[in-house]
Structure formats: C-alpha cells, structure tokens
Motif scaffolding. Structure first.
Motif, PDB file in Angstrom:
ATOM      1  N   LEU A 191      45.492  91.531  37.751  1.00 52.95           N
ATOM      2  CA  LEU A 191      45.561  90.993  39.112  1.00 52.95           C
ATOM      3  C   LEU A 191      45.540  89.476  39.096  1.00 52.95           C
ATOM      4  O   LEU A 191      44.942  88.863  38.216  1.00 52.95           O
ATOM      5  N   CYS A 192      46.175  88.875  40.087  1.00 54.49           N
ATOM      6  CA  CYS A 192      46.134  87.420  40.244  1.00 54.49           C
ATOM      7  C   CYS A 192      46.300  87.068  41.721  1.00 54.49           C
ATOM      8  O   CYS A 192      46.608  87.931  42.552  1.00 54.49           O
ATOM      9  N   ASP A 193      46.075  85.809  42.050  1.00 53.60           N
ATOM     10  CA  ASP A 193      46.278  85.284  43.410  1.00 53.60           C
ATOM     11  C   ASP A 193      45.538  86.126  44.462  1.00 53.60           C
ATOM     12  O   ASP A 193      44.358  86.370  44.327  1.00 53.60           O
ATOM     13  N   LYS A 194      46.238  86.588  45.498  1.00 51.23           N
ATOM     14  CA  LYS A 194      45.588  87.310  46.589  1.00 51.23           C
ATOM     15  C   LYS A 194      44.925  88.601  46.106  1.00 51.23           C
ATOM     16  O   LYS A 194      43.860  88.979  46.601  1.00 51.23           O
ATOM     17  N   ALA A 195      45.567  89.270  45.160  1.00 52.80           N
ATOM     18  CA  ALA A 195      45.010  90.524  44.657  1.00 52.80           C
ATOM     19  C   ALA A 195      43.697  90.289  43.917  1.00 52.80           C
ATOM     20  O   ALA A 195      42.750  91.068  44.057  1.00 52.80           O
ATOM     21  N   LYS A 196      43.614  89.230  43.138  1.00 54.25           N
ATOM     22  CA  LYS A 196      42.373  88.940  42.405  1.00 54.25           C
ATOM     23  C   LYS A 196      41.268  88.524  43.370  1.00 54.25           C
ATOM     24  O   LYS A 196      40.102  88.881  43.185  1.00 54.25           O
ATOM     25  N   THR A 197      41.642  87.778  44.424  1.00 51.64           N
ATOM     26  CA  THR A 197      40.655  87.413  45.447  1.00 51.64           C
ATOM     27  C   THR A 197      40.092  88.659  46.117  1.00 51.64           C
ATOM     28  O   THR A 197      38.886  88.766  46.345  1.00 51.64           O
ATOM     29  N   TRP A 198      40.974  89.608  46.438  1.00 59.40           N
ATOM     30  CA  TRP A 198      40.522  90.859  47.047  1.00 59.40           C
ATOM     31  C   TRP A 198      39.540  91.583  46.128  1.00 59.40           C
ATOM     32  O   TRP A 198      38.489  92.055  46.578  1.00 59.40           O
ATOM     33  N   PHE A 199      39.882  91.686  44.848  1.00 61.00           N
ATOM     34  CA  PHE A 199      39.004  92.391  43.910  1.00 61.00           C
ATOM     35  C   PHE A 199      37.641  91.713  43.814  1.00 61.00           C
ATOM     36  O   PHE A 199      36.604  92.390  43.806  1.00 61.00           O
ATOM     37  N   ASN A 200      37.622  90.398  43.750  1.00 57.67           N
ATOM     38  CA  ASN A 200      36.357  89.669  43.616  1.00 57.67           C
ATOM     39  C   ASN A 200      35.473  89.793  44.855  1.00 57.67           C
ATOM     40  O   ASN A 200      34.260  89.552  44.772  1.00 57.67           O
ATOM     41  N   GLU A 201      36.070  90.151  45.992  1.00 55.40           N
ATOM     42  CA  GLU A 201      35.296  90.291  47.222  1.00 55.40           C
ATOM     43  C   GLU A 201      34.793  91.712  47.451  1.00 55.40           C
ATOM     44  O   GLU A 201      34.093  91.962  48.431  1.00 55.40           O
ATOM     45  N   LEU A 202      35.128  92.636  46.581  1.00 55.08           N
ATOM     46  CA  LEU A 202      34.591  93.990  46.694  1.00 55.08           C
ATOM     47  C   LEU A 202      33.086  93.975  46.446  1.00 55.08           C
ATOM     48  O   LEU A 202      32.566  93.113  45.737  1.00 55.08           O
ATOM     49  N   ASN A 203      32.405  94.941  47.037  1.00 61.04           N
ATOM     50  CA  ASN A 203      30.950  95.029  46.834  1.00 61.04           C
ATOM     51  C   ASN A 203      30.622  95.257  45.364  1.00 61.04           C
ATOM     52  O   ASN A 203      31.355  95.939  44.653  1.00 61.04           O
ATOM     53  N   GLU A 204      29.521  94.691  44.943  1.00 59.40           N
ATOM     54  CA  GLU A 204      29.106  94.808  43.546  1.00 59.40           C
ATOM     55  C   GLU A 204      28.901  96.275  43.164  1.00 59.40           C
ATOM     56  O   GLU A 204      28.277  97.038  43.895  1.00 59.40           O
ATOM     57  N   GLU A 205      29.460  96.642  42.005  1.00 60.52           N
ATOM     58  CA  GLU A 205      29.315  97.977  41.421  1.00 60.52           C
ATOM     59  C   GLU A 205      29.658  99.081  42.424  1.00 60.52           C
ATOM     60  O   GLU A 205      29.032 100.137  42.445  1.00 60.52           O
ATOM     61  N   SER A 206      30.669  98.833  43.263  1.00 60.72           N
ATOM     62  CA  SER A 206      31.096  99.839  44.241  1.00 60.72           C
ATOM     63  C   SER A 206      32.175 100.764  43.679  1.00 60.72           C
ATOM     64  O   SER A 206      32.475 101.799  44.265  1.00 60.72           O
ATOM     65  N   ILE A 207      32.772 100.404  42.537  1.00 65.98           N
ATOM     66  CA  ILE A 207      33.817 101.225  41.916  1.00 65.98           C
ATOM     67  C   ILE A 207      33.209 101.973  40.742  1.00 65.98           C
ATOM     68  O   ILE A 207      32.708 101.365  39.798  1.00 65.98           O
ATOM     69  N   THR A 208      33.272 103.302  40.796  1.00 65.25           N
ATOM     70  CA  THR A 208      32.635 104.113  39.757  1.00 65.25           C
ATOM     71  C   THR A 208      33.625 104.933  38.933  1.00 65.25           C
ATOM     72  O   THR A 208      33.238 105.543  37.944  1.00 65.25           O
ATOM     73  N   SER A 209      34.905 104.971  39.336  1.00 66.32           N
ATOM     74  CA  SER A 209      35.895 105.749  38.594  1.00 66.32           C
ATOM     75  C   SER A 209      37.266 105.105  38.756  1.00 66.32           C
ATOM     76  O   SER A 209      37.502 104.312  39.675  1.00 66.32           O
TER      77      SER A 209
END
Length: 204
Positions: free
Chosen positions: A125-143
């Motif tokens: 990911l880069c640019d807008k997509a990387k910004t979106w990922f970094n703004e996800l809640n901490e440890e909210s993705i488990t799979s």
C-alpha cells in the motif's frame, strides 16, 4: 587543581613603558562556586516535555510465528513493486488478485501462509491506501479474510458499484468504434464492476 590569575604591575622606571605580568596560582577550593540558573523558556521544547506518547501498534494483531521465520526477500520486493495507491482509478480487486498471485509463487510452512499475507500486505500500500491502513484501530485485524474485506469495502464501496452498474446499463456503441471495439469496451466495464450479477442475456 589550581586556577591562574594574571596581575599587571606597572614598572616604577620613569622611561619604561612596559608592563610586567605576574602569574599567581590560586587553589581551586578558594574559588567561590558559581550557581548556574537555567530558564525553562530557553530550553528546547523536546527537553521540557515530561512524557512521550507511545507509538501506536499496527492494525494487525501480533502474529504467532516461529522464531526462525523469515520472509523471502524476492517475495517482499515483488510486493513493493506492485503497490496500490487508493486513488479513483485504482481497482482493489485487481490489487488483491495480483497480490495473491505473487504470494502463491512462494511456499512457506502450511500454518504460515496466512501470517505471510498479513505481514506483507501493508507493504503493498502507498499514498491514500497506506494512510487508510495506518488509521485503522490497533490490532483490529485478526485474519487475512478480515483484512481483504476491510480493504475492498473501503476502496470499492457500494456507491462506486452503483455508478459502474449504471454506466453498464446505459452503454451504447460509439460512432467512431466498430462492433468488436464496443464489445471489448463493454467487457472491460463488466470486469471492473465486480459482482454485477448480470446474465449473458441481459448483457447482450
């Protein structure tokens, strides 16, 4: 320890214009200690801060992998060369398809395949997509499936789907194109409208 002081003694000779200097060694303990007072306003602001905020954790949970687990460097380089920026024309389904195709070229332990996808997906990911990922809640993705769905929902929302479907329903052959060119253009529109559900009869 001693400090040196220089005392000037003027010559008593009438015609002499030379001043003599005498060096006197004074014991350091005889020197009155100096007190230095620092003004807090004169200090760099990063030194005056009392606490430092903790660095946020990744949106992906801490994965349980072997101590000797290593991701192939060629694998990682290929992922970095196929990045998704998140802008309007970027197709998240195409990115996932390409990402999985690269992952399938490399073999890890049977239980490590999902961990590999989760670990290296942020590097795609880069640019807008990387910004979106970094703004996800901490440890909210488990799979991996949860990561894939969150990614698709963000960059292929229902509003985009409805717009693409409307363009397909309003499709018509252009004056400047022949039947083959029109058919290929329509197929490309259908490919981008993932999950359109149109039958062959409706398309024709």
């Amino acid at each position: 320890m001693f400090r040196k002081e220089y005392i000037r003694i003027e010559s008593s000779t009438q015609h002499s214009s030379v001043n003599d200097f005498v060096v006197i060694n004074i014991p350091e303990e005889d020197v009155e200690p100096k007190q230095i007072i620092l003004d807090p306003d004169d200090q760099p602001m990063w030194e005056s801060a009392k606490t430092v905020a903790p660095t946020p954790n990744s949106a992906i949970i801490q994965l349980d992998v072997d101590d000797n687990f290593v991701i192939n460097s060629t694998h990682l380089n290929m992922i970095r060369e196929n990045k998704f920026d998140g802008y309007l024309r970027a197709d998240p389904h195409d990115h996932i398809r390409e990402f999985l195709a690269i992952c399938n070229m490399f073999r890890y332990g049977e239980t490590q395949s999902e961990a590999v996808k989760l670990l290296i997906f942020p590097f795609s990911l880069c640019d807008k997509a990387k910004t979106w990922f970094n703004e996800l809640n901490e440890e909210s993705i488990t799979s991996w499936e949860q990561m894939r769905k969150a990614f698709i929902n963000r960059f292929f929302p229902p509003s985009l789907f409805n717009r693409l479907l409307l363009e397909i329903r309003n499709f018509s052959q252009l004056v400047c194109e022949n039947l083959t060119e029109a058919w290929l253009r329509l197929k490309n529109m259908l490919r981008k409208c993932h999950g359109h559900g149109l039958t062959k009869g409706a398309i024709i």
